[in-house]
Design an enzyme around this catalytic site. Sequence first.
Site, PDB file in Angstrom:
ATOM      1  N   HIS A 148      33.951  47.471  35.623  1.00 55.28           N
ATOM      2  CA  HIS A 148      32.918  46.664  36.267  1.00 55.28           C
ATOM      3  C   HIS A 148      32.225  47.496  37.339  1.00 55.28           C
ATOM      4  O   HIS A 148      32.909  48.184  38.103  1.00 55.28           O
ATOM      5  CB  HIS A 148      33.531  45.451  36.969  1.00 55.28           C
ATOM      6  CG  HIS A 148      34.427  44.637  36.113  1.00 55.28           C
ATOM      7  ND1 HIS A 148      35.780  44.882  35.999  1.00 55.28           N
ATOM      8  CD2 HIS A 148      34.166  43.576  35.317  1.00 55.28           C
ATOM      9  CE1 HIS A 148      36.310  43.990  35.176  1.00 55.28           C
ATOM     10  NE2 HIS A 148      35.350  43.188  34.746  1.00 55.28           N
ATOM     11  N   GLU A 206      37.998  35.697  30.695  1.00 52.69           N
ATOM     12  CA  GLU A 206      36.989  36.749  30.601  1.00 52.69           C
ATOM     13  C   GLU A 206      35.660  36.077  30.285  1.00 52.69           C
ATOM     14  O   GLU A 206      35.549  35.334  29.308  1.00 52.69           O
ATOM     15  CB  GLU A 206      37.332  37.730  29.470  1.00 52.69           C
ATOM     16  CG  GLU A 206      38.419  38.710  29.812  1.00 52.69           C
ATOM     17  CD  GLU A 206      37.935  39.870  30.655  1.00 52.69           C
ATOM     18  OE1 GLU A 206      37.068  39.680  31.531  1.00 52.69           O
ATOM     19  OE2 GLU A 206      38.433  40.976  30.457  1.00 52.69           O
ATOM     20  N   HIS A 215      38.106  36.297  37.502  1.00 51.15           N
ATOM     21  CA  HIS A 215      38.871  36.135  36.266  1.00 51.15           C
ATOM     22  C   HIS A 215      39.721  34.857  36.257  1.00 51.15           C
ATOM     23  O   HIS A 215      40.078  34.367  35.189  1.00 51.15           O
ATOM     24  CB  HIS A 215      39.728  37.377  36.002  1.00 51.15           C
ATOM     25  CG  HIS A 215      38.922  38.559  35.572  1.00 51.15           C
ATOM     26  ND1 HIS A 215      38.874  39.723  36.295  1.00 51.15           N
ATOM     27  CD2 HIS A 215      38.108  38.749  34.501  1.00 51.15           C
ATOM     28  CE1 HIS A 215      38.079  40.585  35.680  1.00 51.15           C
ATOM     29  NE2 HIS A 215      37.592  40.012  34.595  1.00 51.15           N
ATOM     30  N   GLU A 275      39.958  56.673  34.753  1.00 57.16           N
ATOM     31  CA  GLU A 275      40.918  56.276  33.721  1.00 57.16           C
ATOM     32  C   GLU A 275      41.315  57.419  32.800  1.00 57.16           C
ATOM     33  O   GLU A 275      42.485  57.571  32.471  1.00 57.16           O
ATOM     34  CB  GLU A 275      40.340  55.137  32.860  1.00 57.16           C
ATOM     35  CG  GLU A 275      40.212  53.830  33.581  1.00 57.16           C
ATOM     36  CD  GLU A 275      39.746  52.701  32.671  1.00 57.16           C
ATOM     37  OE1 GLU A 275      39.677  52.892  31.434  1.00 57.16           O
ATOM     38  OE2 GLU A 275      39.457  51.616  33.201  1.00 57.16           O
ATOM     39  N   HIS A 286      30.120  37.714  34.948  1.00 55.99           N
ATOM     40  CA  HIS A 286      29.967  38.909  35.769  1.00 55.99           C
ATOM     41  C   HIS A 286      29.625  40.113  34.897  1.00 55.99           C
ATOM     42  O   HIS A 286      29.807  40.103  33.690  1.00 55.99           O
ATOM     43  CB  HIS A 286      31.232  39.173  36.592  1.00 55.99           C
ATOM     44  CG  HIS A 286      32.463  39.388  35.761  1.00 55.99           C
ATOM     45  ND1 HIS A 286      33.107  38.360  35.094  1.00 55.99           N
ATOM     46  CD2 HIS A 286      33.172  40.505  35.472  1.00 55.99           C
ATOM     47  CE1 HIS A 286      34.148  38.839  34.445  1.00 55.99           C
ATOM     48  NE2 HIS A 286      34.213  40.145  34.652  1.00 55.99           N
ATOM     49  N   GLU A 296      32.026  37.772  30.494  1.00 54.60           N
ATOM     50  CA  GLU A 296      31.352  38.999  30.903  1.00 54.60           C
ATOM     51  C   GLU A 296      30.018  39.199  30.205  1.00 54.60           C
ATOM     52  O   GLU A 296      29.861  38.862  29.035  1.00 54.60           O
ATOM     53  CB  GLU A 296      32.241  40.215  30.615  1.00 54.60           C
ATOM     54  CG  GLU A 296      33.506  40.218  31.432  1.00 54.60           C
ATOM     55  CD  GLU A 296      34.304  41.501  31.308  1.00 54.60           C
ATOM     56  OE1 GLU A 296      35.044  41.795  32.259  1.00 54.60           O
ATOM     57  OE2 GLU A 296      34.197  42.194  30.280  1.00 54.60           O
ATOM     58  N   CYS A 318      36.705  50.904  30.059  1.00 55.73           N
ATOM     59  CA  CYS A 318      35.918  49.723  30.405  1.00 55.73           C
ATOM     60  C   CYS A 318      36.085  49.443  31.891  1.00 55.73           C
ATOM     61  O   CYS A 318      36.992  49.962  32.531  1.00 55.73           O
ATOM     62  CB  CYS A 318      36.315  48.523  29.564  1.00 55.73           C
ATOM     63  SG  CYS A 318      38.072  48.195  29.547  1.00 55.73           S
TER      64      CYS A 318
END
EC number: 5.3.3.2
Length: 177
Positions: free
Chosen positions: A67, A110, A24, A85, A30, A112, A65
């Site tokens: 990764h 960001e 980041h 979460e 990514h 992504e 959200c």
Amino acid sequence: MDEILVLVDKHDNPIGSAGKADIHQKGMLHRAFSIFVFDNKGNLLLQKRAATKYHSAGLWTNSCCGHPRVGEALEAAAHRRLGEEMGFDCPLKKVSSFIYHAILPNNLIEYEYDHVFIGRFDKEPIINLDEVSDYKWVNLLKLRALINNAPDVYTVWFKKIINGLSYQDIEEWQRLI
């Protein structure tokens, strides 16, 4: 410890790995995912990111959200983060993918390859206060107006996804879950 994430090319082929903070800071492409959970009335579950998150803290966003980690399947990672979460799991269906790039206010970047999943859940979540400070169910017909009236309180990726959807897309998502 810094999470090690999957670096990808513009076709989502893995090309390496790096630490989340480094990714980041340097803006490396990514793999990521965004989950949209609906109830039986068609309301979307939004979460407010915890104030302690290192980016986009205190902003409203989609249901969940995150990764995938190196060696972790994309959908398995989505289920893992939903539990971490929001305190629940539900069946998920992948509906789209897109690449986005944004410079955040704290000079993080960001970049992504974001995979979008949808799911249905009809109970109240049990939020992890280290990750999420609040949640609400929002009527989709009112969501664009909410975002347009206060765009600075929503995450960049959430606005990009919502603004890219037609009402037909949203209706199709409802049929798929």
